[in-house]
Motif scaffolding. Structure first.
Motif, mmCIF file in Angstrom:
data_model
loop_
_atom_site.group_PDB
_atom_site.id
_atom_site.type_symbol
_atom_site.label_atom_id
_atom_site.label_comp_id
_atom_site.label_asym_id
_atom_site.label_seq_id
_atom_site.Cartn_x
_atom_site.Cartn_y
_atom_site.Cartn_z
ATOM 1 N N ARG A 186 0.835 -1.199 0.000
ATOM 2 C CA ARG A 186 0.000 0.000 0.000
ATOM 3 C C ARG A 186 0.867 1.244 0.000
ATOM 4 N N PHE A 187 1.973 1.174 0.718
ATOM 5 C CA PHE A 187 2.887 2.308 0.754
ATOM 6 C C PHE A 187 3.349 2.681 -0.650
ATOM 7 N N ARG A 188 3.735 1.690 -1.388
ATOM 8 C CA ARG A 188 4.207 1.938 -2.752
ATOM 9 C C ARG A 188 3.092 2.455 -3.644
ATOM 10 N N GLU A 189 1.918 1.891 -3.472
ATOM 11 C CA GLU A 189 0.778 2.345 -4.269
ATOM 12 C C GLU A 189 0.516 3.824 -4.047
ATOM 13 N N GLN A 190 0.570 4.240 -2.797
ATOM 14 C CA GLN A 190 0.333 5.644 -2.473
ATOM 15 C C GLN A 190 1.411 6.526 -3.083
ATOM 16 N N GLU A 191 2.656 6.100 -2.913
ATOM 17 C CA GLU A 191 3.760 6.855 -3.485
ATOM 18 C C GLU A 191 3.583 7.006 -4.990
ATOM 19 N N GLU A 192 3.151 5.942 -5.593
ATOM 20 C CA GLU A 192 3.068 5.868 -7.051
ATOM 21 C C GLU A 192 2.266 7.018 -7.634
ATOM 22 N N ARG A 193 1.190 7.361 -6.939
ATOM 23 C CA ARG A 193 0.339 8.392 -7.537
ATOM 24 C C ARG A 193 0.528 9.754 -6.899
ATOM 25 N N SER A 194 1.660 9.987 -6.281
ATOM 26 C CA SER A 194 1.889 11.336 -5.770
ATOM 27 C C SER A 194 3.332 11.761 -6.023
ATOM 28 N N THR A 195 4.191 11.575 -5.035
ATOM 29 C CA THR A 195 5.556 12.051 -5.161
ATOM 30 C C THR A 195 6.300 11.365 -6.296
ATOM 31 N N PHE A 196 6.131 10.066 -6.365
ATOM 32 C CA PHE A 196 6.870 9.311 -7.366
ATOM 33 C C PHE A 196 6.492 9.725 -8.781
ATOM 34 N N ALA A 197 5.246 10.109 -8.943
ATOM 35 C CA ALA A 197 4.790 10.525 -10.269
ATOM 36 C C ALA A 197 5.638 11.687 -10.794
ATOM 37 N N ASN A 198 6.003 12.579 -9.890
ATOM 38 C CA ASN A 198 6.834 13.709 -10.288
ATOM 39 C C ASN A 198 8.216 13.263 -10.740
ATOM 40 N N VAL A 199 8.786 12.369 -9.972
ATOM 41 C CA VAL A 199 10.104 11.862 -10.325
ATOM 42 C C VAL A 199 10.058 11.150 -11.669
ATOM 43 N N LEU A 200 9.006 10.384 -11.839
ATOM 44 C CA LEU A 200 8.853 9.664 -13.098
ATOM 45 C C LEU A 200 8.796 10.634 -14.273
ATOM 46 N N GLU A 201 8.077 11.715 -14.057
ATOM 47 C CA GLU A 201 7.950 12.725 -15.114
ATOM 48 C C GLU A 201 9.323 13.303 -15.473
ATOM 49 N N ILE A 202 10.087 13.602 -14.433
ATOM 50 C CA ILE A 202 11.420 14.164 -14.657
ATOM 51 C C ILE A 202 12.304 13.187 -15.419
ATOM 52 N N VAL A 203 12.344 11.980 -14.899
ATOM 53 C CA VAL A 203 13.190 10.966 -15.536
ATOM 54 C C VAL A 203 12.762 10.736 -16.976
ATOM 55 N N ASP A 204 11.460 10.729 -17.157
ATOM 56 C CA ASP A 204 10.924 10.569 -18.509
ATOM 57 C C ASP A 204 11.495 11.608 -19.465
ATOM 58 N N SER A 205 11.374 12.844 -19.047
ATOM 59 C CA SER A 205 11.803 13.911 -19.948
ATOM 60 C C SER A 205 13.306 13.869 -20.171
ATOM 61 N N VAL A 206 14.037 13.487 -19.147
ATOM 62 C CA VAL A 206 15.486 13.390 -19.286
ATOM 63 C C VAL A 206 15.856 12.271 -20.245
ATOM 64 N N LEU A 207 15.216 11.141 -20.071
ATOM 65 C CA LEU A 207 15.548 10.000 -20.921
ATOM 66 C C LEU A 207 15.094 10.215 -22.355
ATOM 67 N N ASP A 208 14.011 10.942 -22.512
ATOM 68 C CA ASP A 208 13.525 11.204 -23.861
ATOM 69 C C ASP A 208 14.473 12.093 -24.649
ATOM 70 N N ALA A 209 15.342 12.792 -23.907
ATOM 71 C CA ALA A 209 16.307 13.661 -24.589
ATOM 72 C C ALA A 209 17.299 12.846 -25.415
ATOM 73 N N GLY A 210 17.463 11.595 -25.041
ATOM 74 C CA GLY A 210 18.364 10.732 -25.781
ATOM 75 C C GLY A 210 17.700 10.166 -27.021
ATOM 76 N N THR A 211 18.402 9.308 -27.683
ATOM 77 C CA THR A 211 17.872 8.745 -28.916
ATOM 78 C C THR A 211 17.441 7.293 -28.736
ATOM 79 N N TRP A 212 17.555 6.809 -27.502
ATOM 80 C CA TRP A 212 17.177 5.408 -27.295
ATOM 81 C C TRP A 212 15.678 5.250 -27.346
ATOM 82 N N GLU A 213 15.317 4.026 -27.610
ATOM 83 C CA GLU A 213 13.906 3.671 -27.495
ATOM 84 C C GLU A 213 13.732 2.847 -26.233
ATOM 85 N N LEU A 214 13.308 3.496 -25.172
ATOM 86 C CA LEU A 214 13.080 2.767 -23.930
ATOM 87 C C LEU A 214 11.584 2.548 -23.734
#
Lengths: 236, 236
Positions: free
Chosen positions: A137-165
């Motif tokens: 449950r702890f992870r589930e809660q994190e998933e839709r709040s704080t972690f979502a922000n981190v995911l967004e950041i990492v997403d945009s950073v990784l998208d800057a590359g040319t890889w297909e992840l």
DNA sequence: CGAAGTACGTACTCGCGGTATGTGAGTACG
DNA sequence: CGTACTCACATACCGCGAGTACGTACTTCG
């Protein structure tokens, strides 16, 4: 010892007529309970906070508490969600306006470090969260709040590359980064000199980011040797 | 409720039946308590495990428990220390013989991922540890067991470069890496397909390592821009 | 052999989470 | 506009479980 009065927005004295709606009373009571609980949970921790203390602080009785919440854990969950939501909001605000992924990452890092230094976040989310809610449950809660922000950041950073992840790989990356940030924050908070440690953390994280950045710009391939999970290749 | 016919005089250690040593009894009793506690703590968690259940499982009474331990928390601490020690030992064994820092890092990672997947480590150390011991004591315990291994690895990796990093900076690096590894392990364990997720994690961590490695080999300077809280350096 | 210490066992207290039930103020409806 | 129903609590109580006080058998040592 017991906090006498936290918030009394609406007169609860029976016998006072007027435009006092019942639902309004109910909402303020619930809010008072969460307010007091957040305060006491932060100060003494979950297990050392008795419900008697909470209801005394909110100036109600256990009957009221059990009318609004199914039990102590549910009350904690309400507090947890609010703290997490506030944290996510804080980070979100630090991010808006940023367009460069790397700047975004650094600003997000700083905002995160600020949030993690809040006593209520440390105690309620980091320390007591996993134990009280259970890791799932702890992870589930994190998933839709704080972690979502981190995911967004990492997403945009990784998208800057040319890889297909694929999404799963990005998710994994974000989780690992999220864990790094959490302990980094804790490291800052518990350090003898938090300001100095904050600089070290920013250097370390920023360094990892720049390592990533270098690889992105050089269009380096994903190290497949690490993905085969078998024997490591012959060391050269 | 309480075991009625407790084996009071039955030697709990097979061996010399004639001269039953009292100290031997004592040690075995204590061990039995820790054994049972570890099992029950792992299965039901700390708060949901009653001491009555523990002493029943160990076939003793609460008197015996409170003779050996000052209370429930002390018992947990004993269990915690043993689990942590075992984990550190496991990782240590995976590391010996390795001399190349990067290989060492990868082997350490794999060993760590294995350890973190153990139910007792997840429940006792990760989930209940911070809450029961408090974050301070939790960190202190980590510091001299599992984390020490990570620090050693990071140390040797960082020493491969030509930078002059002080101990504090290495420590910060190690902590961040440790946090990353912990959540990475959790990510593996809770994934739908743990084996697949393990490959992703290894790729991600190995990727970060190779990012570091690239910087080390190119003898890139530490990005001081990040320490001064300014703009990111001009990539060349 | 007796005194002291050790390693438990027994019986009890009490704080605390949870529950069962009462009650009076609000609300819907005829 | 009065009555029946519901909601938002309050009160009283229960049982579980951590911790404690004290008794006791066995061991060790002088």
């Amino acid at each position: 010892m017991v906090p006498k009065s936290v918030s009394k927005l609406v007169p609860k004295v029976p016998g006072v007529p007027g435009a006092g709606r019942r639902a309004s009373y109910s909402a303020s009571t619930k809010r008072a309970l969460v307010d007091v609980a957040e305060q006491l949970f932060t100060e003494h921790g979950y297990s050392s906070t008795s419900l008697d203390l909470v209801v005394a602080g909110a100036e109600v009785t256990k009957g009221a508490l059990y009318h609004h919440f199914s039990g102590k854990q549910a009350l904690f969950e309400a507090v947890f969600e609010r703290v997490e939501a506030d944290a996510a909001k804080t980070i979100q605000q630090a991010l808006r306006g940023r367009k460069d992924p790397w700047e975004k990452g650094l600003d997000g890092l700083r905002a995160f470090l600020e949030v993690v230094r809040e006593p209520r976040y440390r105690r309620i989310v980091i320390q007591d969260g996993p134990s009280v809610l259970g890791y799932e449950r702890f992870r589930e809660q994190e998933e839709r709040s704080t972690f979502a922000n981190v995911l967004e950041i990492v997403d945009s950073v990784l998208d800057a590359g040319t890889w297909e992840l694929d999404e799963a790989m990005k998710h994994t990356f974000a989780r690992i980064f999220f864990g790094a940030l959490s302990t980094a924050g804790e490291s800052v908070t518990t350090a003898d000199d938090p300001a100095l440690e904050a600089r070290r953390v920013e250097a370390a994280i920023g360094f990892m980011l720049s390592g990533l950045q270098a690889l992105v710009e050089q269009d380096v391939e994903l190290p497949n040797a690490f993905t085969t999970s078998g024997e490591e290749p012959d060391p050269s």
